[in-house]
Design a protein around this motif. Structure first.
Motif, PDB file in Angstrom:
ATOM      1  N   ALA A 183      -0.558   1.730   4.810  1.00 49.99           N
ATOM      2  CA  ALA A 183      -1.312   1.645   6.074  1.00 49.99           C
ATOM      3  C   ALA A 183      -2.807   1.749   5.810  1.00 49.99           C
ATOM      4  O   ALA A 183      -3.611   1.007   6.401  1.00 49.99           O
ATOM      5  CB  ALA A 183      -0.855   2.746   7.030  1.00 49.99           C
ATOM      6  N   LYS A 184      -3.191   2.630   4.899  1.00 49.49           N
ATOM      7  CA  LYS A 184      -4.605   2.795   4.566  1.00 49.49           C
ATOM      8  C   LYS A 184      -5.165   1.508   3.957  1.00 49.49           C
ATOM      9  O   LYS A 184      -6.259   1.078   4.285  1.00 49.49           O
ATOM     10  CB  LYS A 184      -4.782   3.965   3.605  1.00 49.49           C
ATOM     11  CG  LYS A 184      -6.239   4.329   3.388  1.00 49.49           C
ATOM     12  CD  LYS A 184      -6.556   5.361   2.313  1.00 49.49           C
ATOM     13  CE  LYS A 184      -5.561   6.434   2.065  1.00 49.49           C
ATOM     14  NZ  LYS A 184      -5.997   7.357   1.012  1.00 49.49           N
ATOM     15  N   GLN A 185      -4.416   0.892   3.071  1.00 46.30           N
ATOM     16  CA  GLN A 185      -4.855  -0.348   2.440  1.00 46.30           C
ATOM     17  C   GLN A 185      -4.976  -1.474   3.467  1.00 46.30           C
ATOM     18  O   GLN A 185      -5.898  -2.278   3.410  1.00 46.30           O
ATOM     19  CB  GLN A 185      -3.876  -0.761   1.328  1.00 46.30           C
ATOM     20  CG  GLN A 185      -3.959   0.118   0.103  1.00 46.30           C
ATOM     21  CD  GLN A 185      -2.909  -0.251  -0.929  1.00 46.30           C
ATOM     22  OE1 GLN A 185      -2.118  -1.164  -0.731  1.00 46.30           O
ATOM     23  NE2 GLN A 185      -2.909   0.465  -2.040  1.00 46.30           N
ATOM     24  N   GLN A 186      -4.046  -1.528   4.412  1.00 40.75           N
ATOM     25  CA  GLN A 186      -4.076  -2.579   5.424  1.00 40.75           C
ATOM     26  C   GLN A 186      -5.272  -2.397   6.356  1.00 40.75           C
ATOM     27  O   GLN A 186      -5.867  -3.374   6.807  1.00 40.75           O
ATOM     28  CB  GLN A 186      -2.769  -2.591   6.222  1.00 40.75           C
ATOM     29  CG  GLN A 186      -1.613  -3.118   5.394  1.00 40.75           C
ATOM     30  CD  GLN A 186      -0.282  -2.995   6.125  1.00 40.75           C
ATOM     31  OE1 GLN A 186      -0.116  -2.228   7.059  1.00 40.75           O
ATOM     32  NE2 GLN A 186       0.702  -3.770   5.664  1.00 40.75           N
ATOM     33  N   GLN A 187      -5.634  -1.157   6.656  1.00 40.59           N
ATOM     34  CA  GLN A 187      -6.811  -0.902   7.499  1.00 40.59           C
ATOM     35  C   GLN A 187      -8.100  -1.303   6.794  1.00 40.59           C
ATOM     36  O   GLN A 187      -9.047  -1.727   7.424  1.00 40.59           O
ATOM     37  CB  GLN A 187      -6.885   0.586   7.893  1.00 40.59           C
ATOM     38  CG  GLN A 187      -5.829   0.975   8.900  1.00 40.59           C
ATOM     39  CD  GLN A 187      -5.875   2.460   9.217  1.00 40.59           C
ATOM     40  OE1 GLN A 187      -6.495   3.244   8.496  1.00 40.59           O
ATOM     41  NE2 GLN A 187      -5.197   2.847  10.287  1.00 40.59           N
ATOM     42  N   ALA A 188      -8.117  -1.171   5.469  1.00 42.66           N
ATOM     43  CA  ALA A 188      -9.322  -1.479   4.698  1.00 42.66           C
ATOM     44  C   ALA A 188      -9.546  -2.995   4.578  1.00 42.66           C
ATOM     45  O   ALA A 188     -10.656  -3.426   4.272  1.00 42.66           O
ATOM     46  CB  ALA A 188      -9.224  -0.865   3.304  1.00 42.66           C
ATOM     47  N   GLU A 189      -8.516  -3.770   4.814  1.00 39.79           N
ATOM     48  CA  GLU A 189      -8.636  -5.242   4.686  1.00 39.79           C
ATOM     49  C   GLU A 189      -9.360  -5.880   5.828  1.00 39.79           C
ATOM     50  O   GLU A 189      -9.448  -5.554   6.896  1.00 39.79           O
ATOM     51  CB  GLU A 189      -7.245  -5.860   4.550  1.00 39.79           C
ATOM     52  CG  GLU A 189      -6.598  -5.498   3.247  1.00 39.79           C
ATOM     53  CD  GLU A 189      -5.175  -6.053   3.147  1.00 39.79           C
ATOM     54  OE1 GLU A 189      -4.680  -6.669   4.105  1.00 39.79           O
ATOM     55  OE2 GLU A 189      -4.562  -5.846   2.108  1.00 39.79           O
TER      56      GLU A 189
END
Length: 122
Positions: A116-122
Motif C-alpha cells: 500500500a505504501k509503494q502504491q501511494q508513492a507512485e
C-alpha cells in the motif's frame, strides 16, 4: 493433497485465493523438471493446507509468458494473492521444506502495508 493442474482458465482463481499456493512451471521434456516433480509431489502430500499447482509451460504458453518464465523448472510461491517468491531451479526436498517454513512465517499484514505504501508513492 494432490497437485492441481493450472491453466489460463483457473490460474487466477486458484492463485488469488486465501492461503498459500506453490506453483511449479515445468515441461515434460525438461530433465530437472522431472527430477523436481517427486519432491514437489511429496511436499504436496505433507502440506495439505497448501495448494500445489503445476503449469505445463508447453501447454500453457500464455501463462509462462505472462510471468516471464525463461528457465524451468521455476517455482513461484503466492500467499493471499501476493507473490512472495519466484526463482528458477529444482530445489532439493530440504530446501523446499525450509522455503515453506519461511513462507509460513511471513507477516502478511506487514507485506500488505508495504504494498500500500509503494502504491501511494507512485
Amino acid at each position: 493433497m494432490a497437485t492441481v493442474t493450472l491453466t489460463k482458465d483457473n490460474f487466477e482463481e486458484v492463485v488469488n485465493s486465501d492461503g498459500m499456493v506453490l506453483v511449479d512451471f515445468w515441461a515434460a521434456w525438461c530433465g530437472p523438471c522431472r527430477m523436481f516433480a517427486p519432491v514437489f509431489e511429496g511436499a504436496a502430500d505433507r502440506h495439505d493446507d497448501i495448494v500445489f499447482g503445476k503449469v505445463d509451460t508447453e501447454d500453457q504458453t500464455e501463462l509462462a509468458q505472462a510471468f516471464g518464465i525463461q528457465s524451468i523448472p521455476t517455482l513461484m510461491a503466492v500467499r493471499d494473492g501476493v507473490v512472495l517468491y519466484a526463482q528458477p531451479g529444482a530445489l532439493p526436498e530440504q530446501s523446499l521444506e525450509e522455503l515453506i517454513g519461511k513462507l509460513r512465517e511471513v507477516d502478511m499484514d506487514q507485506v500488505r502495508a508495504e504494498i500500500a505504501k509503494q502504491q501511494q508513492a507512485e
